[in-house]
Scaffold this motif. Sequence first.
Motif, mmCIF file in Angstrom:
data_model
loop_
_atom_site.group_PDB
_atom_site.id
_atom_site.type_symbol
_atom_site.label_atom_id
_atom_site.label_comp_id
_atom_site.label_asym_id
_atom_site.label_seq_id
_atom_site.Cartn_x
_atom_site.Cartn_y
_atom_site.Cartn_z
ATOM 1 N N UNK A 210 0.836 -1.198 0.000
ATOM 2 C CA UNK A 210 0.000 0.000 0.000
ATOM 3 C C UNK A 210 0.873 1.251 0.000
ATOM 4 N N UNK A 211 1.889 1.255 0.865
ATOM 5 C CA UNK A 211 2.771 2.420 0.979
ATOM 6 C C UNK A 211 3.519 2.665 -0.331
ATOM 7 N N UNK A 212 4.072 1.601 -0.904
ATOM 8 C CA UNK A 212 4.812 1.736 -2.162
ATOM 9 C C UNK A 212 3.880 2.186 -3.286
ATOM 10 N N UNK A 213 2.719 1.562 -3.398
ATOM 11 C CA UNK A 213 1.782 1.929 -4.454
ATOM 12 C C UNK A 213 1.341 3.381 -4.339
ATOM 13 N N UNK A 214 0.968 3.805 -3.147
ATOM 14 C CA UNK A 214 0.532 5.183 -2.929
ATOM 15 C C UNK A 214 1.633 6.166 -3.303
ATOM 16 N N UNK A 215 2.843 5.874 -2.876
ATOM 17 C CA UNK A 215 3.978 6.757 -3.162
ATOM 18 C C UNK A 215 4.240 6.842 -4.663
ATOM 19 N N UNK A 216 4.213 5.697 -5.346
ATOM 20 C CA UNK A 216 4.423 5.694 -6.790
ATOM 21 C C UNK A 216 3.343 6.490 -7.511
ATOM 22 N N UNK A 217 2.094 6.306 -7.094
ATOM 23 C CA UNK A 217 0.997 7.014 -7.734
ATOM 24 C C UNK A 217 1.102 8.521 -7.565
ATOM 25 N N UNK A 218 1.428 8.951 -6.346
ATOM 26 C CA UNK A 218 1.545 10.383 -6.090
ATOM 27 C C UNK A 218 2.707 10.977 -6.878
ATOM 28 N N UNK A 219 3.860 10.303 -6.855
ATOM 29 C CA UNK A 219 5.042 10.825 -7.541
ATOM 30 C C UNK A 219 4.839 10.874 -9.050
ATOM 31 N N UNK A 220 4.183 9.845 -9.597
ATOM 32 C CA UNK A 220 3.928 9.853 -11.043
ATOM 33 C C UNK A 220 3.018 11.016 -11.416
ATOM 34 N N UNK A 221 1.923 11.183 -10.677
ATOM 35 C CA UNK A 221 0.988 12.264 -10.989
ATOM 36 C C UNK A 221 1.656 13.629 -10.838
ATOM 37 N N UNK A 222 2.498 13.766 -9.825
ATOM 38 C CA UNK A 222 3.199 15.040 -9.624
ATOM 39 C C UNK A 222 4.168 15.309 -10.773
ATOM 40 N N UNK A 223 4.925 14.299 -11.174
ATOM 41 C CA UNK A 223 5.895 14.484 -12.248
ATOM 42 C C UNK A 223 5.215 14.717 -13.596
ATOM 43 N N UNK A 224 4.115 14.024 -13.819
ATOM 44 C CA UNK A 224 3.445 14.092 -15.132
ATOM 45 C C UNK A 224 2.553 15.317 -15.271
ATOM 46 N N UNK A 225 1.897 15.750 -14.189
ATOM 47 C CA UNK A 225 0.878 16.784 -14.304
ATOM 48 C C UNK A 225 1.184 18.046 -13.503
ATOM 49 N N UNK A 226 2.397 18.181 -12.969
ATOM 50 C CA UNK A 226 2.672 19.323 -12.100
ATOM 51 C C UNK A 226 2.642 20.654 -12.846
ATOM 52 N N UNK A 227 2.833 20.630 -14.172
ATOM 53 C CA UNK A 227 2.819 21.874 -14.941
ATOM 54 C C UNK A 227 1.436 22.222 -15.457
ATOM 55 N N UNK A 228 0.474 21.352 -15.201
ATOM 56 C CA UNK A 228 -0.898 21.621 -15.624
ATOM 57 C C UNK A 228 -1.727 22.006 -14.428
ATOM 58 N N UNK A 229 -2.842 22.638 -14.673
ATOM 59 C CA UNK A 229 -3.716 23.068 -13.578
ATOM 60 C C UNK A 229 -4.410 21.874 -12.958
ATOM 61 N N UNK A 230 -4.263 21.739 -11.650
ATOM 62 C CA UNK A 230 -4.926 20.636 -10.960
ATOM 63 C C UNK A 230 -6.398 20.964 -10.763
ATOM 64 N N UNK A 231 -7.218 19.938 -10.861
ATOM 65 C CA UNK A 231 -8.657 20.130 -10.747
ATOM 66 C C UNK A 231 -9.018 20.285 -9.284
ATOM 67 N N UNK A 232 -9.723 21.371 -8.973
ATOM 68 C CA UNK A 232 -10.069 21.603 -7.581
ATOM 69 C C UNK A 232 -11.556 21.681 -7.342
ATOM 70 N N UNK A 233 -12.355 21.301 -8.328
ATOM 71 C CA UNK A 233 -13.797 21.380 -8.160
ATOM 72 C C UNK A 233 -14.259 20.391 -7.106
#
Length: 244
Positions: A210-233
């Motif tokens: 769980x810890x590894x999966x969560x960390x990988x998911x967060x890091x991937x999303x941050x690296x891939x989408x950090x330059x785009x506007x995050x959805x806050x609705x």
Amino acid sequence: MLCRMIVKWLTLREAARGPVVTYALIAGCCLAFLLGPASGLNPSYGTGDRLLTTGTAYFRHWGVVPDELFSGAARPLLTPLTALFVHGSWLHLLGNMLFLHVFGAMTQERMGRAPFLVFYVCTGYLALAAYAAANASSDQTLVGASGAISAVLGAFLCLFPRARVTSLFPFLLFLPLRFPAWIVLVFWFALQWLAAQRAESGPGVAYLAHVVGFSLGFLYAWARYRRTTRVGRPVTAGEGDSQP
């Protein structure tokens, strides 16, 4: 007028298709479970002692066995993929599918269908492999989509931190309370981290996955989408107290 009707029809058609990859993953896990021995619905696995014997063999064949994964043989290298669709009990299945349904739909919408599928499979594989590497001498079987779904939770936290999540907490008499996603998911991750520190190799919940999966998911999303506007609705999502 005609153009407006065509655009509206196309929009409704696309919306009706929904998060098909998320639904397909849920359907695949449910079908595999119903056909397997853990559901108790497939008579070919027998009953009583025979069911226990065939069930054990089934999980060892399709699940991850750490001391076999790094043995050098080719077939065990596929088991982190097959294990993503195998669950050990009704509670295990339903808890995982609840989390995937709630958090997978919006994450897939943000990533796109094909990227989401690749993301889900790759992070799930790596999470299970990491757990196996940390318990390389164990002969206990590991099954379930927990690692991949934890990655979805991590990506959701990065992409939708201000989304409102309706949660049920046992120590608050299961009252439905709404919190920002970042509070709920950070709290969930902290529980998994603490549990992983005390967990021993053997049967039980694979908190490290769980810890590894969560960390990988967060890091991937941050690296891939950090330059785009995050959805806050604000969104309405449900989260039970089951562990993915």
